[in-house]
Design a protein around this motif. Sequence first.
Motif, PDB file in Angstrom:
ATOM      1  N   GLY B 276      39.605 -35.129  47.503  1.00  0.00           N
ATOM      2  CA  GLY B 276      40.482 -34.526  48.504  1.00  0.00           C
ATOM      3  C   GLY B 276      40.248 -33.033  48.616  1.00  0.00           C
ATOM      4  N   ALA B 277      41.349 -32.279  48.750  1.00  0.00           N
ATOM      5  CA  ALA B 277      41.241 -30.827  48.946  1.00  0.00           C
ATOM      6  C   ALA B 277      40.614 -30.145  47.736  1.00  0.00           C
ATOM      7  CB  ALA B 277      42.622 -30.251  49.216  1.00  0.00           C
ATOM      8  N   ALA B 278      40.774 -30.746  46.535  1.00  0.00           N
ATOM      9  CA  ALA B 278      40.228 -30.135  45.320  1.00  0.00           C
ATOM     10  C   ALA B 278      38.708 -30.059  45.366  1.00  0.00           C
ATOM     11  CB  ALA B 278      40.674 -30.916  44.092  1.00  0.00           C
ATOM     12  N   GLY B 279      38.105 -30.874  46.197  1.00  0.00           N
ATOM     13  CA  GLY B 279      36.648 -30.913  46.249  1.00  0.00           C
ATOM     14  C   GLY B 279      36.034 -29.837  47.134  1.00  0.00           C
ATOM     15  N   ALA B 280      36.860 -29.118  47.883  1.00  0.00           N
ATOM     16  CA  ALA B 280      36.317 -28.107  48.802  1.00  0.00           C
ATOM     17  C   ALA B 280      35.522 -27.057  48.034  1.00  0.00           C
ATOM     18  CB  ALA B 280      37.460 -27.448  49.566  1.00  0.00           C
ATOM     19  N   GLY B 281      34.302 -26.812  48.460  1.00  0.00           N
ATOM     20  CA  GLY B 281      33.465 -25.795  47.816  1.00  0.00           C
ATOM     21  C   GLY B 281      32.782 -26.268  46.549  1.00  0.00           C
ATOM     22  N   PHE B 282      32.966 -27.536  46.207  1.00  0.00           N
ATOM     23  CA  PHE B 282      32.342 -28.072  44.991  1.00  0.00           C
ATOM     24  C   PHE B 282      30.827 -28.155  45.201  1.00  0.00           C
ATOM     25  CE2 PHE B 282      31.412 -31.418  41.817  1.00  0.00           C
ATOM     26  CZ  PHE B 282      32.183 -30.947  40.746  1.00  0.00           C
ATOM     27  N   LEU B 283      30.094 -27.831  44.159  1.00  0.00           N
ATOM     28  CA  LEU B 283      28.634 -27.896  44.221  1.00  0.00           C
ATOM     29  C   LEU B 283      28.145 -28.990  43.282  1.00  0.00           C
ATOM     30  CD1 LEU B 283      28.088 -24.078  43.802  1.00  0.00           C
ATOM     31  CD2 LEU B 283      27.299 -25.340  45.802  1.00  0.00           C
ATOM     32  N   GLY B 284      26.962 -29.494  43.535  1.00  0.00           N
ATOM     33  CA  GLY B 284      26.460 -30.492  42.596  1.00  0.00           C
ATOM     34  C   GLY B 284      25.013 -30.831  42.863  1.00  0.00           C
ATOM     35  N   VAL B 285      24.396 -31.418  41.856  1.00  0.00           N
ATOM     36  CA  VAL B 285      22.992 -31.779  41.997  1.00  0.00           C
ATOM     37  C   VAL B 285      22.890 -33.246  42.407  1.00  0.00           C
ATOM     38  CG1 VAL B 285      22.823 -32.270  39.514  1.00  0.00           C
ATOM     39  CG2 VAL B 285      20.738 -31.914  40.829  1.00  0.00           C
ATOM     40  N   MET B 286      22.035 -33.484  43.370  1.00  0.00           N
ATOM     41  CA  MET B 286      21.756 -34.857  43.804  1.00  0.00           C
ATOM     42  C   MET B 286      20.240 -34.942  44.006  1.00  0.00           C
ATOM     43  SD  MET B 286      22.315 -37.928  44.680  1.00  0.00           S
ATOM     44  CE  MET B 286      24.073 -38.049  44.503  1.00  0.00           C
ATOM     45  N   PRO B 287      19.571 -35.857  43.336  1.00  0.00           N
ATOM     46  CA  PRO B 287      18.118 -35.925  43.515  1.00  0.00           C
ATOM     47  C   PRO B 287      17.706 -36.510  44.857  1.00  0.00           C
ATOM     48  CG  PRO B 287      18.855 -37.548  41.896  1.00  0.00           C
ATOM     49  CD  PRO B 287      20.056 -36.764  42.296  1.00  0.00           C
ATOM     50  N   TYR B 288      18.599 -37.270  45.477  1.00  0.00           N
ATOM     51  CA  TYR B 288      18.223 -37.968  46.724  1.00  0.00           C
ATOM     52  C   TYR B 288      18.835 -37.277  47.937  1.00  0.00           C
ATOM     53  CZ  TYR B 288      18.069 -41.337  42.891  1.00  0.00           C
ATOM     54  OH  TYR B 288      17.863 -41.932  41.673  1.00  0.00           O
ATOM     55  N   ARG B 289      18.230 -37.588  49.061  1.00  0.00           N
ATOM     56  CA  ARG B 289      18.794 -37.121  50.321  1.00  0.00           C
ATOM     57  C   ARG B 289      19.973 -38.036  50.688  1.00  0.00           C
ATOM     58  NH1 ARG B 289      16.181 -34.038  54.032  1.00  0.00           N
ATOM     59  NH2 ARG B 289      14.154 -34.482  53.108  1.00  0.00           N
ATOM     60  N   TYR B 290      21.036 -37.450  51.184  1.00  0.00           N
ATOM     61  CA  TYR B 290      22.185 -38.263  51.603  1.00  0.00           C
ATOM     62  C   TYR B 290      21.846 -39.004  52.894  1.00  0.00           C
ATOM     63  CZ  TYR B 290      25.239 -35.975  48.191  1.00  0.00           C
ATOM     64  OH  TYR B 290      25.810 -35.528  47.030  1.00  0.00           O
ATOM     65  N   SER B 291      22.518 -40.126  53.093  1.00  0.00           N
ATOM     66  CA  SER B 291      22.236 -40.938  54.289  1.00  0.00           C
ATOM     67  C   SER B 291      22.637 -40.205  55.563  1.00  0.00           C
ATOM     68  CB  SER B 291      22.995 -42.265  54.200  1.00  0.00           C
ATOM     69  OG  SER B 291      24.380 -42.015  54.123  1.00  0.00           O
ATOM     70  N   PHE B 292      23.560 -39.247  55.436  1.00  0.00           N
ATOM     71  CA  PHE B 292      24.039 -38.537  56.632  1.00  0.00           C
ATOM     72  C   PHE B 292      23.341 -37.178  56.804  1.00  0.00           C
ATOM     73  CE2 PHE B 292      26.970 -38.360  53.032  1.00  0.00           C
ATOM     74  CZ  PHE B 292      26.919 -37.007  52.706  1.00  0.00           C
ATOM     75  N   ASP B 293      22.266 -36.987  56.038  1.00  0.00           N
ATOM     76  CA  ASP B 293      21.526 -35.722  56.144  1.00  0.00           C
ATOM     77  C   ASP B 293      21.056 -35.524  57.590  1.00  0.00           C
ATOM     78  OD1 ASP B 293      19.692 -34.052  53.715  1.00  0.00           O
ATOM     79  OD2 ASP B 293      19.334 -33.705  55.853  1.00  0.00           O
ATOM     80  N   THR B 294      21.198 -34.308  58.080  1.00  0.00           N
ATOM     81  CA  THR B 294      20.856 -34.064  59.492  1.00  0.00           C
ATOM     82  C   THR B 294      19.342 -34.012  59.730  1.00  0.00           C
ATOM     83  OG1 THR B 294      21.139 -31.726  59.021  1.00  0.00           O
ATOM     84  CG2 THR B 294      22.988 -32.862  60.088  1.00  0.00           C
ATOM     85  N   GLU B 295      18.581 -33.775  58.653  1.00  0.00           N
ATOM     86  CA  GLU B 295      17.117 -33.760  58.808  1.00  0.00           C
ATOM     87  C   GLU B 295      16.619 -35.201  58.899  1.00  0.00           C
ATOM     88  OE1 GLU B 295      15.124 -31.416  55.813  1.00  0.00           O
ATOM     89  OE2 GLU B 295      13.195 -32.331  56.311  1.00  0.00           O
ATOM     90  N   LYS B 296      15.927 -35.509  59.953  1.00  0.00           N
ATOM     91  CA  LYS B 296      15.482 -36.890  60.174  1.00  0.00           C
ATOM     92  C   LYS B 296      14.218 -37.183  59.364  1.00  0.00           C
ATOM     93  CE  LYS B 296      18.795 -37.391  63.013  1.00  0.00           C
ATOM     94  NZ  LYS B 296      20.032 -37.849  62.371  1.00  0.00           N
ATOM     95  N   THR B 297      14.268 -38.245  58.599  1.00  0.00           N
ATOM     96  CA  THR B 297      13.088 -38.629  57.799  1.00  0.00           C
ATOM     97  C   THR B 297      12.870 -40.136  57.942  1.00  0.00           C
ATOM     98  OG1 THR B 297      14.463 -38.943  55.861  1.00  0.00           O
ATOM     99  CG2 THR B 297      13.412 -36.798  56.081  1.00  0.00           C
ATOM    100  N   PRO B 298      11.610 -40.598  57.851  1.00  0.00           N
ATOM    101  CA  PRO B 298      11.335 -42.019  58.131  1.00  0.00           C
ATOM    102  C   PRO B 298      12.031 -42.989  57.170  1.00  0.00           C
ATOM    103  CG  PRO B 298       9.354 -40.887  57.333  1.00  0.00           C
ATOM    104  CD  PRO B 298      10.369 -39.839  57.610  1.00  0.00           C
ATOM    105  N   THR B 299      12.029 -42.685  55.866  1.00  0.00           N
ATOM    106  CA  THR B 299      12.625 -43.652  54.930  1.00  0.00           C
ATOM    107  C   THR B 299      14.136 -43.730  55.118  1.00  0.00           C
ATOM    108  OG1 THR B 299      10.867 -43.265  53.340  1.00  0.00           O
ATOM    109  CG2 THR B 299      12.857 -44.289  52.506  1.00  0.00           C
ATOM    110  N   MET B 300      14.787 -42.583  55.316  1.00  0.00           N
ATOM    111  CA  MET B 300      16.235 -42.616  55.493  1.00  0.00           C
ATOM    112  C   MET B 300      16.592 -43.352  56.797  1.00  0.00           C
ATOM    113  SD  MET B 300      17.035 -41.316  52.688  1.00  0.00           S
ATOM    114  CE  MET B 300      18.789 -41.518  52.819  1.00  0.00           C
TER     115      MET B 300
END
Lengths: 347, 399
Positions: B276-300
């Motif tokens: 919820g609101a507690a997550g605003a501004g939270f940072l974190g490491v993710m090795p993969y691209r998110y499915s909603f990433d705005t950069e278009k890539t063939p595998t996603m």
Amino acid sequence: MRIGDFHASYRHDEALFDTRAQRVWLGLLLAALAAFPFVGGSYLTYLACLLGIHLIAAAGLNVMTGYTGLISLGHAAFMGVGCYAVAVAERAGIPFFLALPLAGAASAAIGLVVGIPSLRIKGLYFAVATLAAQFVLGFVFREWESVTGGVRGANVPAASLFGFELAGDRRVYFLIAPLAVLMLLGARNLFRTRVGRAFIAIRDRDISAEVLGISLFRYKLAAFAIGSFYAGVAGGLWGYFFRVATPELFGLPLSVFYLAAIIVGGLGSILGTILGATFMTLIPEFLRALVGWAEAFGLEQAGVYLAPLRQVVFGLLIVGFLVFEPHGLAEMWRRTRRFFHLWPFRT
Amino acid sequence: MTPIDRRRFLGSGAAAAGLASLGLPLRSALAQSGEIVIGAAPPITGVFAFAGAGLHAGLGDWVEWKNGQGGIAGRKLRYVAEDSSYKVDQSVAIFKKIVAQYKPPLFYGDSTGWAKAIAPELSQLGSVLATGPSFASDLADPAKAPYYFMPGPTYSGQIEVLLEYVSRSAAGAAKPAVAFVYSDTEFGRDPIASGKAKAAKLGIPVVLEVVTKPGAVDVSAEVIKLRRAKPDFVIFHGYVLAPIPEFMRQMRDAGMNARGMGTIYTMDKTTIDQMGAAGAGFLGVMPYRYSFDTEKTPTMALIREVGSRKPNNPWQTTFYTQGWLVGMIFEQVLGRTLGAKKELTGPNMKAALESIGKWDTGGIFGVPIALKTHSIPVGRVYLVKGSTIVPNSDWITIG
């Protein structure tokens, strides 16, 4: 149709297996156990090994809880002591046939300490004391890094005899199965001795037992030491089987697992121990196989949708047994056996 | 109790035996068909179910899609999976069962406990290459666990990515201070020692370490300690969700400006949404691209297309992406081994795995990756911004 057993001598009366039929069945069972890994395949041999370990541990808990009335919620921690003891013993170059009794002894020594409050408290209060032991030992497993390897755990080398490694399910089976048979026979025999009868007397009415001259302190501690010894040996075997000891393996859920096994099987009964441990070990496998069959019959995604249901069915089965047969599976077995003995007459 | 009738008893036994024998023709048919079996013990139920269902769906859908493309080297794939409930004894049992029945060259397991228990067996078998959702640092060791790999950076690697980010974010000569908050579990403690060593190497002061139980616990005393220590970044590890939101909420209430940071299993959007609101501004490491990433890539795009045909949209999670990625790595291993006309043995598949270098995953990772170390030492730092998660760094390769 059998109508009873005729004992012609004291020796016959005292025999653990007193009928010819029992001895024949026992012989067949032992032969089947010896042949099992050669015909059962890797998966079934694995399950048999796991079952053997669970049988030993559950028998230990039944000595404490079922026969002596000391409810223990720390059984998994005692197993952990055995498992780490084996890891340490192996590091020191101690062979498995000494490491396993040492594991049992280490666990029994801890059990003696944990059992001390049993003189002053009993029932649920004592259960809470053992719960504390579960957490304290869990803390020791995590923090005593130089011995236990901390949260990352310790590797346990394969048991070996004169350079022959007991690695792999089939080889470990021949360590676990004979020990399980021996320890179950030992537990069965225990309750035909003065010590075992003292345990039962304490469970049934401790004040009366003391009036009869049974030292409550001594026998309660003895029950705890014996039960913990069984847990320690089971833990040691666990180490040789899984080859790793980590604190998370010996948590409260495993203690509850064993408690559930002896309640479902039948408290105060070695047969109940066997049936309960078998039920708790094999029913989840059977339910998973059912889900697999559902998928094989074309129910696509059955794994995803039926898997959560499996847990519910498992829980319901346990509750069902408790509701319809509070004396456990052992009593159901006895009733079934009686039916066949007396067939075609009704019981 | 209903009395047992002998005829009914025997009848039930015969029915059970008949049912049990159903597996036999299935197995022999499979052996003749030339299919390559991928075994799996995903945790569809139990404490890891939040990720297990997506992992299972991702790998299963990849197999289905790949078969639609003609399989690998002309051979179809078969995905055989059973729910492990995230219990070591059960996942080991599934492994043994599937290996005995189907002899799969590749296996997807479920936990660190499973991976550690099965590592000696894998070495002994020498015929199965395995992976799983655990990123425990011990497991990425080709010497100790030669037939195990992980589809991402180790937990230590993830912390390294975060520390690199912290180091690069320094405005002047002085590096920002960090605090580690981790759970009192194997998962939680895994990267802490190496994280502290990395921080020392980068000149980042570690001002506090806080150890808590995982789950909903009272954190007020720990927040007071954090406030006194004044870290610029608080790195959380060894949790999925709780108690991170509570920490974040109380840190805000205490007037702290420290940024919270998480690792892979906290950073899925489904988990971040629960903050919820507690997550605003939270940072974190993710090795993969998110499915909603705005950069278009063939595998996603492919994941979106294939996954959208299934109910409940599991493809939107990073767990699904991870399952799909595992399938792609399996394809590389199988393709390279069979392409070299070698048998699918453990040593051959291990060699194929280690030969993967500068491999373009088509967008799951933003940079080419290698699997020489049996892990993928790449990650990117993301920022929770409003209702979405956006990239906040380049792809960082560590080690």
